[in-house]
Design an enzyme around this catalytic site. Structure first.
Site, PDB file in Angstrom:
ATOM      1  CB  CYS A 113      -0.924   0.001   1.219  1.00  0.00           C
ATOM      2  SG  CYS A 113      -2.073   1.401   1.257  1.00  0.00           S
ATOM      3  NE  ARG A 114       1.712   2.327  -5.931  1.00  0.00           N
ATOM      4  CZ  ARG A 114       2.872   2.053  -6.524  1.00  0.00           C
ATOM      5  NH1 ARG A 114       3.935   2.765  -6.212  1.00  0.00           N
ATOM      6  NH2 ARG A 114       2.970   1.079  -7.402  1.00  0.00           N
TER       7      ARG A 114
END
EC number: 2.3.1.225
Length: 508
Positions: A188-189
């Site tokens: 997840c960025r």
């Protein structure tokens, strides 16, 4: 590239900073323009209490989910266990000896009492009290791995050639973080961290509270927008009393409608992502399995339909670098792509090379994997997992033989025992795909590095002659027995090439 331990380790991802800024703006807008303008004191107190608790939960879960290290620590646990086993055995020996001595004297005392005093209640077969067994208790403990090892734990262990460590089979290597993540789901960025087994629950709770926060703020903004047109006088008086300045109602209405639209978009995106993960949990899948299943379906669309995956061919394809999740229009709010031109996921299992078939697949127009919970609902979990397993098996078959894999081989048992390996800093090696050159090492002739990779030659020649080259027909994908045979043959060739004085001889 250094291995990342958590999401707060620099450099921070831009989306991580954007998420923190959006959170701060939403909280500030709620307390300044929305929370105190409902017109009902009880409603204001209740709403502020609920929103405050939800907002605090969001920031706590965000910090926790980002700070958790989801790295697979199987190898580190084994090392700590081996080190502590000696200390525990020493302590256990003392306890066992003390118990043996105490029980010996107790049994001797009972025997004397039975022979001379004739007390029937001391007989073990006539007494209701169960006597202690002969073996000491620490020797028959069921949870001791040295006594009863768990075979399932050994079967669940795999090996990562990129990390050069033993990991669990459910772990995957993330190229962005350069580590193996236990129970890998996705990277997840917004968190700048991988979501795996250790922080997946926190990630789900974070989505729930973010969704609640957006719904509460959106509903409050809609109520304030309606009140700006229904109760104009009351709203004007309350604006002066709360803000201490003349703030126009049209500005408050504009801010409210902007917040309504923004929170509606965010709620739809977050709801779609949350529904996607709920369906994944119900089907017993992970996001990574879903990606592989969709790639498998796309690859065999023209050959076999998805309903006939059992008869799919074993055509070589590279699933080392699955494409990045290309979200739909709604799901771009969460975990969207940082660069629209890139079409590779930020995860890499093994290797960097791609096969020609995978290049054609990745360049296929319109090929992408989207976060679509509706498609996931209609997808059979058994067939999806089967497709994911086929993709993983194809990945193992098509991973490159040279390069990374060759340099990441584990040392052979004999090399580990006798210290045959040499420091790689002192190694001057010339490797070619089909031939291996004999080059002089800048060390003493008595020590050599692994015979599978390099040989020692004379110092007079730095460029090998054609006679100094020999064919290498060693297959690095053989079994352990074949690897031992390869090592034996290599050492025989090495002994024939190297003389006792360190000079070079032509291979026979």
């Amino acid at each position: 590239m250094t291995r990342r331990r958590h999401g707060w380790q620099r450099p921070l991802h831009p989306l991580q900073i954007v998420g923190a800024v959006i959170y701060s703006v939403l909280v500030a807008a709620f307390y300044v323009f929305l929370g105190f303008f409902l017109g009902n004191r009880i409603a204001v107190i209740a709403l502020l209490s609920v929103f405050s608790s939800v907002a605090v939960s969001v920031i706590v879960l965000f910090v926790r989910c980002t700070a958790i290290d989801p790295t697979d620590k199987t190898s580190a646990k084994k090392k700590r266990k081996d080190k502590s086993k000696g200390v525990l055995m020493k302590l256990r020996v003392k306890v066992v000896l003390s118990q043996v001595v105490v029980r010996f004297f107790r049994r001797l005392e009972r025997k004397i009492l039975r022979n001379f005093l004739r007390r029937t209640y001391l007989d073990p077969w006539k007494s209701s009290v169960q006597l202690e067994p002969l073996l000491p208790f620490p020797l028959v403990m069921k949870d001791d791995d040295s006594v009863t090892p768990d075979p399932k734990e050994e079967d669940d262990i795999s090996y990562c050639s990129l990390c050069d460590l033993e990991v669990k089979r459910s772990s995957k290597h993330c190229r962005t973080c350069n580590r193996c993540v236990e129970g890998f789901d996705h990277h997840c960025r917004w968190l700048n961290n991988c979501v795996g087994k250790k922080n997946y629950t926190t990630f789900i709770l974070l989505m729930v509270f973010v969704l609640l926060m957006l719904i509460i703020e959106g509903g409050t903004a809609l109520a304030v927008f309606v009140r700006c047109f229904v109760d104009k006088k009351g709203m004007e008086m309350e604006l002066k009393r709360r803000l201490y300045v003349e703030f126009p109602q049209w500005a408050l209405a504009t801010i409210s409608i902007i917040l309504v639209l923004f929170t509606a978009y965010g709620s739809a995106a977050m709801g779609q992502l949350f529904l996607f993960h709920v369906v994944l949990i119900r089907k017993g899948m992970r996001t990574y399995d879903y990606i592989l299943a969709m790639k498998e379906e796309n690859q065999f669309t023209e050959v076999d339909p998805f309903d006939e995956l059992d008869s799919s061919s074993d055509e070589s394809s590279d699933f080392d670098s699955p494409e990045r999740l290309r979200p739909t229009f709604i799901s771009k709010f969460m975990c969207r792509k940082a660069n629209e031109n890139q079409q590779r996921l930020s995860i890499k299992i093994e290797g960097d090379e791609q096969s020609p078939s995978s290049t054609l697949i990745n360049k296929k127009p319109g090929f992408h994997v989207s976060i679509n919970p509706w498609k996931l609902i209609t997808l059979s979990s058994e067939k999806a997992l089967q497709a994911a397993e086929k993709a993983k098996e194809r990945l193992r078959k098509t991973k490159p033989v040279s390069g990374t894999e060759e340099n990441s081989l584990k040392p052979l048992p004999l090399e580990t025992k006798f210290g045959l390996l040499l420091d790689p800093d002192n190694n001057n090696t010339v490797l070619q795909p089909s031939t291996t050159a004999a080059v002089k090492l800048q060390v003493s002739p008595g020590r050599f590095s692994s015979p599978r990779r390099r040989f020692s030659g004379s110092s007079s020649s730095t460029v090998p002659s054609p006679k100094q080259k020999y064919r290498t027909n060693f297959d690095l994908k053989l079994t352990e027995v074949s690897r031992e045979l390869e090592s034996y043959i290599s050492r025989q060739v090495l002994c024939s090439v190297i003389k006792q004085d360190g000079s070079e001889a032509s291979p026979r």
